[in-house]
Write a protein that holds these residues in place. Structure first.
Motif, PDB file in Angstrom:
ATOM      1  N   LEU A   1      40.732  35.562  24.013  1.00  0.00           N
ATOM      2  CA  LEU A   1      40.478  34.658  25.146  1.00  0.00           C
ATOM      3  C   LEU A   1      39.027  34.166  25.118  1.00  0.00           C
ATOM      4  CD1 LEU A   1      42.316  36.418  28.133  1.00  0.00           C
ATOM      5  CD2 LEU A   1      43.133  34.558  26.697  1.00  0.00           C
ATOM      6  N   ALA A   2      38.104  35.083  24.735  1.00  0.00           N
ATOM      7  CA  ALA A   2      36.693  34.696  24.694  1.00  0.00           C
ATOM      8  C   ALA A   2      36.427  33.667  23.589  1.00  0.00           C
ATOM      9  CB  ALA A   2      35.814  35.929  24.485  1.00  0.00           C
TER      10      ALA A   2
ATOM     11  N   ARG B   1      38.385  37.635  38.299  1.00  0.00           N
ATOM     12  CA  ARG B   1      37.117  37.781  37.602  1.00  0.00           C
ATOM     13  C   ARG B   1      37.203  37.178  36.199  1.00  0.00           C
ATOM     14  NH1 ARG B   1      32.491  41.060  37.457  1.00  0.00           N
ATOM     15  NH2 ARG B   1      32.311  42.043  35.437  1.00  0.00           N
ATOM     16  N   ARG B   2      38.329  37.421  35.541  1.00  0.00           N
ATOM     17  CA  ARG B   2      38.520  36.864  34.207  1.00  0.00           C
ATOM     18  C   ARG B   2      38.601  35.344  34.286  1.00  0.00           C
ATOM     19  NH1 ARG B   2      37.741  35.102  30.664  1.00  0.00           N
ATOM     20  NH2 ARG B   2      38.137  35.356  28.462  1.00  0.00           N
TER      21      ARG B   2
ATOM     22  N   TYR C   1      45.203  30.093  29.108  1.00  0.00           N
ATOM     23  CA  TYR C   1      43.736  29.986  29.056  1.00  0.00           C
ATOM     24  C   TYR C   1      43.303  28.834  28.150  1.00  0.00           C
ATOM     25  CZ  TYR C   1      42.557  33.916  32.007  1.00  0.00           C
ATOM     26  OH  TYR C   1      42.381  34.720  33.093  1.00  0.00           O
TER      27      TYR C   1
ATOM     28  N   MET D   1      33.296  34.918  26.943  1.00  0.00           N
ATOM     29  CA  MET D   1      32.932  36.151  27.629  1.00  0.00           C
ATOM     30  C   MET D   1      34.081  37.140  27.643  1.00  0.00           C
ATOM     31  SD  MET D   1      31.090  34.651  30.980  1.00  0.00           S
ATOM     32  CE  MET D   1      30.338  33.022  30.876  1.00  0.00           C
TER      33      MET D   1
ATOM     34  N   LEU E   1      34.644  40.632  29.728  1.00  0.00           N
ATOM     35  CA  LEU E   1      34.001  41.353  30.831  1.00  0.00           C
ATOM     36  C   LEU E   1      34.422  42.809  30.821  1.00  0.00           C
ATOM     37  CD1 LEU E   1      34.796  38.726  33.573  1.00  0.00           C
ATOM     38  CD2 LEU E   1      32.655  38.977  32.337  1.00  0.00           C
ATOM     39  N   GLN E   2      33.567  43.639  31.415  1.00  0.00           N
ATOM     40  CA  GLN E   2      33.879  45.062  31.425  1.00  0.00           C
ATOM     41  C   GLN E   2      35.105  45.354  32.283  1.00  0.00           C
ATOM     42  OE1 GLN E   2      31.754  49.164  32.644  1.00  0.00           O
ATOM     43  NE2 GLN E   2      30.426  47.466  32.239  1.00  0.00           N
ATOM     44  N   GLN E   3      35.117  44.788  33.496  1.00  0.00           N
ATOM     45  CA  GLN E   3      36.265  45.040  34.358  1.00  0.00           C
ATOM     46  C   GLN E   3      36.973  43.736  34.628  1.00  0.00           C
ATOM     47  OE1 GLN E   3      33.877  46.776  37.286  1.00  0.00           O
ATOM     48  NE2 GLN E   3      34.492  48.863  36.808  1.00  0.00           N
ATOM     49  N   SER E   4      37.967  43.451  33.824  1.00  0.00           N
ATOM     50  CA  SER E   4      38.787  42.290  34.135  1.00  0.00           C
ATOM     51  C   SER E   4      40.175  42.562  33.603  1.00  0.00           C
ATOM     52  CB  SER E   4      38.194  41.022  33.525  1.00  0.00           C
ATOM     53  OG  SER E   4      38.333  41.052  32.137  1.00  0.00           O
ATOM     54  N   ASN E   5      41.119  41.803  34.067  1.00  0.00           N
ATOM     55  CA  ASN E   5      42.516  42.067  33.766  1.00  0.00           C
ATOM     56  C   ASN E   5      43.297  40.780  33.734  1.00  0.00           C
ATOM     57  OD1 ASN E   5      43.541  44.807  33.429  1.00  0.00           O
ATOM     58  ND2 ASN E   5      42.483  45.219  35.350  1.00  0.00           N
ATOM     59  N   LEU E   6      44.532  40.928  33.299  1.00  0.00           N
ATOM     60  CA  LEU E   6      45.499  39.844  33.409  1.00  0.00           C
ATOM     61  C   LEU E   6      46.651  40.403  34.232  1.00  0.00           C
ATOM     62  CD1 LEU E   6      45.427  38.673  29.703  1.00  0.00           C
ATOM     63  CD2 LEU E   6      44.488  37.459  31.660  1.00  0.00           C
TER      64      LEU E   6
ATOM     65  N   ASN F   1      42.149  43.607  40.877  1.00  0.00           N
ATOM     66  CA  ASN F   1      42.348  44.007  39.483  1.00  0.00           C
ATOM     67  C   ASN F   1      41.463  43.257  38.495  1.00  0.00           C
ATOM     68  OD1 ASN F   1      44.232  45.718  40.404  1.00  0.00           O
ATOM     69  ND2 ASN F   1      46.004  44.622  39.613  1.00  0.00           N
ATOM     70  N   GLY F   2      40.649  42.333  38.995  1.00  0.00           N
ATOM     71  CA  GLY F   2      39.770  41.621  38.072  1.00  0.00           C
ATOM     72  C   GLY F   2      40.453  40.458  37.368  1.00  0.00           C
ATOM     73  N   ILE F   3      41.622  40.044  37.861  1.00  0.00           N
ATOM     74  CA  ILE F   3      42.307  38.896  37.262  1.00  0.00           C
ATOM     75  C   ILE F   3      41.551  37.616  37.616  1.00  0.00           C
ATOM     76  CG2 ILE F   3      44.451  37.559  37.353  1.00  0.00           C
ATOM     77  CD1 ILE F   3      45.814  40.396  37.812  1.00  0.00           C
TER      78      ILE F   3
ATOM     79  N   PHE G   1      41.397  40.145  24.821  1.00  0.00           N
ATOM     80  CA  PHE G   1      40.232  39.612  25.533  1.00  0.00           C
ATOM     81  C   PHE G   1      39.254  38.925  24.578  1.00  0.00           C
ATOM     82  CE2 PHE G   1      41.164  42.705  29.123  1.00  0.00           C
ATOM     83  CZ  PHE G   1      41.565  41.695  29.983  1.00  0.00           C
TER      84      PHE G   1
END
Lengths: 307, 248
Positions: A143-144, B89-90, A101, A81, A83-88, B85-87, A140
């Motif tokens: 990662l997916a 979420r990921r 990951y 996956m 995602l539209q709004q995700s971050n590290l 921040n969606g961390i 991303f």
């Protein structure tokens, strides 16, 4: 062959807003399936129900044969996956993210290979916050791909990218599919859907308004082709009569546009050019316009996609 | 297990790469120590204080301050930022469990807190020849109890407050009076009696009392109230933070 993903009567409401209404479709193994539509059409809600991140209010969803909401843990081993709004975390480096990951899966893909395949080798020690938008999206995607998934979800992958980065991402998505994976993506770029997807579902106000391959969708419009050109000497009555046989005429000053149907034997442009040269009329700035998915959306909803 | 190790190591690197957090945990307590040392360092122990000088009392108190800072600031801000921040979420799209995410935070912040205390003790030994009458293992036990009971507050604040910004502000508003009133940053004996009564309602007070007591070599049985309060906080913290955890 069984479809890899099935949705029947998917329904999702937020408060008084119906986000997704009676959405049904199937995705076949090995295809790139796109959901396209304006912001708020219900694309992301739909894809998040498929990913198991949201619980549908009604409807039946099967992904790789299981219910994603109930068996998300099982599914996330087989599905990738983005995602539209995700971050590290800002200070996490590219290689560290992949290494971390990869440790979540029993048999992860080799992240060092992914680093090369996705063109991130030069950036392996760069902190996440210092990557460009396109590089972040490539990370991303990497990662997916770590779980070696059968199915990859990509949500608004190219939003905010410049055209060059977008084209590079399209190549990567094609490569992912060529590697034997099925891809489901959402986009609000009609061009992206047209160029990248095998089949496209057009969403508007939470409903699927059309679903087919891009060529069929455009063909089903029976839309007009348009050829326009400028005449220095104006339109003579004889020429007007000859051009009228090719299609409807529209004259604005010295600019003439011929509208013709798509289902013709010769392309409209060759007919128009042969008429013009046959009469010996000089013309300039000849342009042709083919209908595209943008026109399909316009004709289905009565609105332009980008307003 | 492998993912817990990787994630803990990753979080440790991220903690040290964040200059503000590392400063407040490792450097700021030392600055406080040197300021107090400059003011009180040469004052002889007052009568009736078992021969303990201001600095001897200050080291365990400042250790409690580190616990307050890491528990309420480091954990709150990290977790709230990760969510906003969606961390998280990921991470949610992977098989990793929330327990691993939280456990990695606990391990890293605990080690950093311990490092903060170790620096304080070393500086105290080196520059002020502090007097330690307790048992090192016993002190470590009290320190562990105090730390873990405070980490729960951090997770709960991060879970309840909507954004990282509000979490940070609420944590600061709660923490600063707590540092003063509990006697962690300022010797409680220097405050008026009425204010000292308020400190009974401040959770950090019990960490200060326990650490000061164990530092001075008092037995655990003298501190049953402190241990009871902290153990209660720990249990509540685990239960509530498990309930308030949100991926997004």
């Amino acid at each position: 062959m069984d479809p890899i993903l099935q949705v029947e009567g998917l329904h999702k409401v937020y408060g008084a807003t119906v986000a997704v209404e009676q959405v049904s479709f199937e995705v076949r193994e090995g295809e790139i399936f796109g959901m396209v539509g304006p912001n708020g059409a219900g694309k992301t809600t739909t894809i998040e129900c498929l990913e198991g991140l949201r619980k549908p209010d009604a409807g039946r969803v099967r992904v790789l044969g299981v219910d994603p909401h109930c068996e998300g843990q099982n599914l996330c081993l087989r599905v990738g996956m983005q995602l539209q709004q995700s971050n590290l975390p800002d200070r996490m480096r590219v290689w560290e993210a992949l290494d971390l990951y990869a440790s979540f899966y029993l048999k992860p893909a080799d992240w060092k290979e992914l680093l090369v395949e996705l063109g991130l080798e030069q950036k392996r020690n760069t902190p996440f916050s210092k990557l460009s938008g396109g590089q972040k999206q490539r990370l991303f995607i990497a990662l997916a791909l770590l779980p070696n998934p059968q199915l990859v979800f990509l949500d608004e992958l190219t939003t905010g990218l410049d055209p060059q980065a977008r084209h590079a991402i399209w190549e990567l998505v094609r490569a992912v599919r060529a590697g034997g994976k099925t891809v489901i993506l959402t986009t609000h770029f009609m061009e992206e859907a047209e160029r990248l997807c095998d089949r496209v579902a057009i969403l508007d106000h939470g409903r699927i308004v059309a679903l087919d391959n891009p060529a069929n969708l455009i063909h089903s419009l029976e839309a007009e082709q348009r050829v326009s050109f400028s005449l220095d000497d104006g339109l003579s009555p004889a020429l007007e009569k000859a051009l009228s046989s090719a299609g409807r005429l529209e004259v604005q000053g010295e600019r003439v546009t011929v509208h013709g149907k798509t289902d013709r034997q010769l392309p409209l442009v060759s007919e128009v050019v042969s008429l013009l040269t046959g009469q010996g009329t000089p013309f300039r700035d000849l342009r042709t316009e083919q209908p595209d998915l943008e026109d399909v959306f316009l004709s289905l909803t009565g609105r332009a996609l980008r307003e | 297990m492998k993912s817990l190790l990787k994630m803990t190591w990753m979080e440790a690197k991220l903690f040290l790469r964040e200059p503000v957090g590392a400063f407040f945990t490792l450097v700021f307590p030392l600055i406080m120590l040197f300021i107090f040392g400059f003011i009180y360092g040469s004052v002889p122990p007052p009568p009736g204080s078992d021969g303990l000088g201001a600095i001897d009392v200050l080291i365990p108190a400042l250790s409690a301050m580190v616990i307050g800072i890491t528990g309420m600031m480091a954990i709150t801000i990290t977790m709230a930022t990760y969510r906003e921040n969606g961390i998280l979420r990921r991470l949610r799209t992977t098989p990793v469990s929330p327990l691993i995410v939280m456990a990695a935070q606990v391990v890293v912040v605990f080690v950093m807190t311990a490092l903060g205390m170790l620096l304080l003790v070393s500086a105290g030994k080196l520059f002020y020849h502090v007097q330690f009458d307790g048992n090192a293992l016993s002190l470590l036990g009290g320190f562990t109890l105090g730390s873990l009971s405070f980490f729960g507050i951090g997770f709960i604040l991060a879970g309840l407050l909507p954004t990282a910004r509000t979490a940070q502000i609420v944590a600061m508003v709660l923490l600063y009076p707590m540092l003063i009133l509990s006697g962690a940053a300022w010797p409680r004996e220097l405050m008026p009696a009425t204010i000292q009564k308020v400190s009974a309602f401040i959770p950090l007070t019990y960490v200060v009392n326990l650490l000061r007591g164990l530092w001075a070599g008092q037995p655990w049985s003298d501190h049953l109230l402190d241990v009871g309060v902290l153990a209660g906080m720990l249990v509540l913290g685990v239960v509530i933070s498990a309930k308030t955890f949100r991926w997004e």
